[in-house]
Design a protein around this motif. Structure first.
Motif, PDB file in Angstrom:
ATOM      1  N   ASP A   1      10.092   6.026 -10.158  1.00 22.92           N
ATOM      2  CA  ASP A   1       9.931   7.251  -9.377  1.00 22.92           C
ATOM      3  C   ASP A   1       8.725   7.207  -8.446  1.00 22.92           C
ATOM      4  O   ASP A   1       8.368   8.222  -7.840  1.00 22.92           O
ATOM      5  CB  ASP A   1       9.814   8.461 -10.308  1.00 22.92           C
ATOM      6  CG  ASP A   1      11.127   8.769 -10.998  1.00 22.92           C
ATOM      7  OD1 ASP A   1      12.187   8.530 -10.382  1.00 22.92           O
ATOM      8  OD2 ASP A   1      11.102   9.229 -12.151  1.00 22.92           O
ATOM      9  N   GLY A   2       8.065   6.059  -8.356  1.00 25.88           N
ATOM     10  CA  GLY A   2       6.945   5.935  -7.447  1.00 25.88           C
ATOM     11  C   GLY A   2       5.732   6.712  -7.899  1.00 25.88           C
ATOM     12  O   GLY A   2       5.442   6.826  -9.096  1.00 25.88           O
TER      13      GLY A   2
ATOM     14  N   ASP B   1      15.283   5.281  -1.914  1.00 24.41           N
ATOM     15  CA  ASP B   1      15.671   3.875  -2.066  1.00 24.41           C
ATOM     16  C   ASP B   1      15.430   3.050  -0.802  1.00 24.41           C
ATOM     17  O   ASP B   1      15.013   1.894  -0.886  1.00 24.41           O
ATOM     18  CB  ASP B   1      17.151   3.775  -2.454  1.00 24.41           C
ATOM     19  CG  ASP B   1      17.403   4.243  -3.875  1.00 24.41           C
ATOM     20  OD1 ASP B   1      16.436   4.285  -4.660  1.00 24.41           O
ATOM     21  OD2 ASP B   1      18.557   4.591  -4.191  1.00 24.41           O
ATOM     22  N   THR B   2      15.692   3.616   0.364  1.00 21.12           N
ATOM     23  CA  THR B   2      15.608   2.833   1.589  1.00 21.12           C
ATOM     24  C   THR B   2      14.242   2.990   2.247  1.00 21.12           C
ATOM     25  O   THR B   2      13.567   4.005   2.083  1.00 21.12           O
ATOM     26  CB  THR B   2      16.692   3.261   2.586  1.00 21.12           C
ATOM     27  OG1 THR B   2      16.420   4.599   3.049  1.00 21.12           O
ATOM     28  CG2 THR B   2      18.070   3.219   1.931  1.00 21.12           C
TER      29      THR B   2
ATOM     30  N   MET C   1       9.812  10.410   3.875  1.00 23.06           N
ATOM     31  CA  MET C   1       9.172  11.122   2.779  1.00 23.06           C
ATOM     32  C   MET C   1       7.665  11.232   2.999  1.00 23.06           C
ATOM     33  O   MET C   1       7.069  12.283   2.785  1.00 23.06           O
ATOM     34  CB  MET C   1       9.441  10.398   1.457  1.00 23.06           C
ATOM     35  CG  MET C   1       8.823  11.112   0.264  1.00 23.06           C
ATOM     36  SD  MET C   1       8.261  10.098  -1.109  1.00 23.06           S
ATOM     37  CE  MET C   1       7.253   8.855  -0.465  1.00 23.06           C
ATOM     38  N   ARG C   2       7.043  10.139   3.438  1.00 25.50           N
ATOM     39  CA  ARG C   2       5.597  10.172   3.666  1.00 25.50           C
ATOM     40  C   ARG C   2       5.240  11.126   4.792  1.00 25.50           C
ATOM     41  O   ARG C   2       4.192  11.788   4.745  1.00 25.50           O
ATOM     42  CB  ARG C   2       5.093   8.762   3.975  1.00 25.50           C
ATOM     43  CG  ARG C   2       5.273   7.790   2.802  1.00 25.50           C
ATOM     44  CD  ARG C   2       4.688   6.418   3.121  1.00 25.50           C
ATOM     45  NE  ARG C   2       5.094   5.450   2.102  1.00 25.50           N
ATOM     46  CZ  ARG C   2       5.879   4.412   2.327  1.00 25.50           C
ATOM     47  NH1 ARG C   2       6.355   4.189   3.560  1.00 25.50           N
ATOM     48  NH2 ARG C   2       6.205   3.584   1.350  1.00 25.50           N
ATOM     49  N   LEU C   3       6.081  11.205   5.814  1.00 20.62           N
ATOM     50  CA  LEU C   3       5.816  12.127   6.915  1.00 20.62           C
ATOM     51  C   LEU C   3       6.074  13.573   6.506  1.00 20.62           C
ATOM     52  O   LEU C   3       5.296  14.477   6.859  1.00 20.62           O
ATOM     53  CB  LEU C   3       6.691  11.757   8.117  1.00 20.62           C
ATOM     54  CG  LEU C   3       6.380  10.421   8.804  1.00 20.62           C
ATOM     55  CD1 LEU C   3       7.427  10.107   9.854  1.00 20.62           C
ATOM     56  CD2 LEU C   3       4.989  10.450   9.422  1.00 20.62           C
TER      57      LEU C   3
ATOM     58  N   TRP D   1      14.552  -1.336  -1.296  1.00 13.93           N
ATOM     59  CA  TRP D   1      14.826  -2.050  -0.046  1.00 13.93           C
ATOM     60  C   TRP D   1      14.462  -3.524  -0.154  1.00 13.93           C
ATOM     61  O   TRP D   1      14.801  -4.327   0.722  1.00 13.93           O
ATOM     62  CB  TRP D   1      14.109  -1.406   1.131  1.00 13.93           C
ATOM     63  CG  TRP D   1      12.614  -1.297   1.034  1.00 13.93           C
ATOM     64  CD1 TRP D   1      11.886  -0.199   0.689  1.00 13.93           C
ATOM     65  CD2 TRP D   1      11.657  -2.328   1.328  1.00 13.93           C
ATOM     66  NE1 TRP D   1      10.539  -0.471   0.733  1.00 13.93           N
ATOM     67  CE2 TRP D   1      10.367  -1.770   1.119  1.00 13.93           C
ATOM     68  CE3 TRP D   1      11.742  -3.660   1.733  1.00 13.93           C
ATOM     69  CZ2 TRP D   1       9.190  -2.497   1.307  1.00 13.93           C
ATOM     70  CZ3 TRP D   1      10.566  -4.382   1.915  1.00 13.93           C
ATOM     71  CH2 TRP D   1       9.323  -3.811   1.706  1.00 13.93           C
ATOM     72  N   GLY D   2      13.772  -3.900  -1.245  1.00 13.84           N
ATOM     73  CA  GLY D   2      13.453  -5.298  -1.508  1.00 13.84           C
ATOM     74  C   GLY D   2      14.257  -5.799  -2.702  1.00 13.84           C
ATOM     75  O   GLY D   2      15.471  -5.660  -2.760  1.00 13.84           O
ATOM     76  N   LEU D   3      13.554  -6.353  -3.692  1.00  8.31           N
ATOM     77  CA  LEU D   3      14.220  -6.870  -4.886  1.00  8.31           C
ATOM     78  C   LEU D   3      14.580  -5.781  -5.890  1.00  8.31           C
ATOM     79  O   LEU D   3      15.394  -6.004  -6.788  1.00  8.31           O
ATOM     80  CB  LEU D   3      13.338  -7.929  -5.560  1.00  8.31           C
ATOM     81  CG  LEU D   3      13.055  -9.193  -4.739  1.00  8.31           C
ATOM     82  CD1 LEU D   3      12.178 -10.151  -5.534  1.00  8.31           C
ATOM     83  CD2 LEU D   3      14.351  -9.874  -4.324  1.00  8.31           C
TER      84      LEU D   3
END
Length: 375
Positions: A31-32, A173-174, A181-183, A312-314
């Protein structure tokens, strides 16, 4: 390279990899940052100990070293008879731009933008007298900061609450969704600035004072011993006590006790570098290389961790996140090893890190144009 400069680079290298030790918990949580904050209140004893080892203290060490850097640049300008802060303000503007881009494009836990803001008033204070610096450090910065953390903690305890990530969204996810989201949630994601800005001011000023006092020179042994006493003998027990006291003590743990430990780390690592100056060894050589390319390594470590853990990566955070804390430890070791090996290879061939080289060109660009226009 002189022992004194080597000590500074080694300290920066330790600070850079230490900040990754905190941030890696964010990257490895499915969930970051929201999950990272929420998990702090429910983690078991082993995870609490691991989080406490890195939480806040290496960010504090990095802040102190940033203040040392300002002091060195101010002294250099004085020797050359150059106006101060002068072109340093352009350097601060570049750092602010880099921090904003790093926040938007790579990592919501960026500190570069905060450092850029704090560096401007500290640059003006860095040339003041020792008495003025002491007054600003102890009165305007330390007293205000500690009082604010105490009052906020008392309010949290009285309300029966704690620090949680309920106001933050789960990590998308992307990569484009993460940028959005950050903006969209930047006020909530940048809330830490309320604590980091005054604390960084205090630590930047402390770095200026330590440089002036000779803490990094061979004759600064007594000062380093005092730093180790306060930071390790006093700060470490307080840090662990507040870490296990519950989420209500999060602010005191991260923004009061952890920075105290950072001073002990500074004294201890500097003393060790001076003691082992004849035989640096591969580990210290690699840490010194990371310190010499600190800006590049700071951004690159977050980019590598994002590519390893995010969808977006592994996407390893989703597939291996339930194996924490062992997956978190393995991720930190992997990224740190890549950085140390890459930095050691790079500094054998180039004077500056890749981002530092671009930054240096941008820093000199308006000065060159001014000279050309004058001619």
């Amino acid at each position: 390279m002189s022992t004194r400069v080597t000590a500074l680079d080694t300290l920066r290298g330790v600070a850079i990899l230490g900040t990754l030790g905190t941030n890696i918990w964010i990257f490895t949580d499915p969930d970051g940052i929201a999950g990272f904050i929420s998990a702090a209140a429910t983690s078991g004893p082993a995870e609490t100990v691991l989080r406490t080892i890195s939480n806040g203290k290496f960010l504090g060490l990095l802040s102190i070293m940033f203040g040392v850097g300002i002091a060195i640049q101010a002294a250099s300008a004085d020797r050359r008879g150059a106006r101060w802060p002068g072109w340093y303000l352009w350097r601060a503007a570049l750092l602010l731009l880099e921090g904003v881009l790093h926040y938007v494009l790579i990592f919501e836990g960026d500190v570069l933008a905060f450092y850029a803001i704090v560096s401007i008033p500290v640059a003006y204070l860095a040339v003041r007298s020792d008495r003025a610096l002491r007054a600003w450090t102890t009165t305007a910065a330390a007293t205000v900061h500690v009082a604010a953390m105490g009052l906020l903690t008392a309010a949290i305890i009285a309300a029966g609450g704690g620090i949680d990530g309920g106001g933050l969204p789960p990590l998308p996810d992307t990569w484009p969704d993460q940028v959005r989201m950050r903006l969209d949630h930047w006020p909530a994601l940048r809330t830490e600035g309320l604590f980091v800005l005054p604390l960084s001011t205090l630590l930047f000023l402390a770095g200026v004072r330590l440089w002036r006092a000779g803490a990094f020179r061979p004759e600064g042994r007594a000062l380093r011993a005092r730093l180790m006493l306060w930071g390790l003998a006093v700060g470490v027990p307080l840090n662990f006590a507040t870490a296990f006291a519950g989420p209500q003590w999060f602010l005191v743990d991260r923004y009061v006790c952890a920075p105290l430990v950072a001073f002990g780390l500074l004294g201890g690592i500097t003393a060790l570098v001076h003691r082992m100056r004849e035989h640096p060894g591969p580990l210290r050589t690699a840490l010194t290389a990371v310190g010499r390319t600190a800006m590049s390594c700071y951004i690159l470590q977050n980019l590598i961790a994002s590519a390893l853990c995010y969808q977006w990566g592994l996407g390893l955070a989703d597939t291996l996140g339930h194996h924490r804390p062992w997956f978190t430890i393995a991720a930190w070791i992997t990224v740190s090893a890549l950085l140390m090996a890459g930095a050691a290879w790079w500094v054998r061939r180039f004077d500056r890190g890749p981002i530092e080289a671009v930054w240096h060109r941008l820093y000199l660009l308006p000065q060159r144009r001014r000279v050309e226009t004058t001619v």
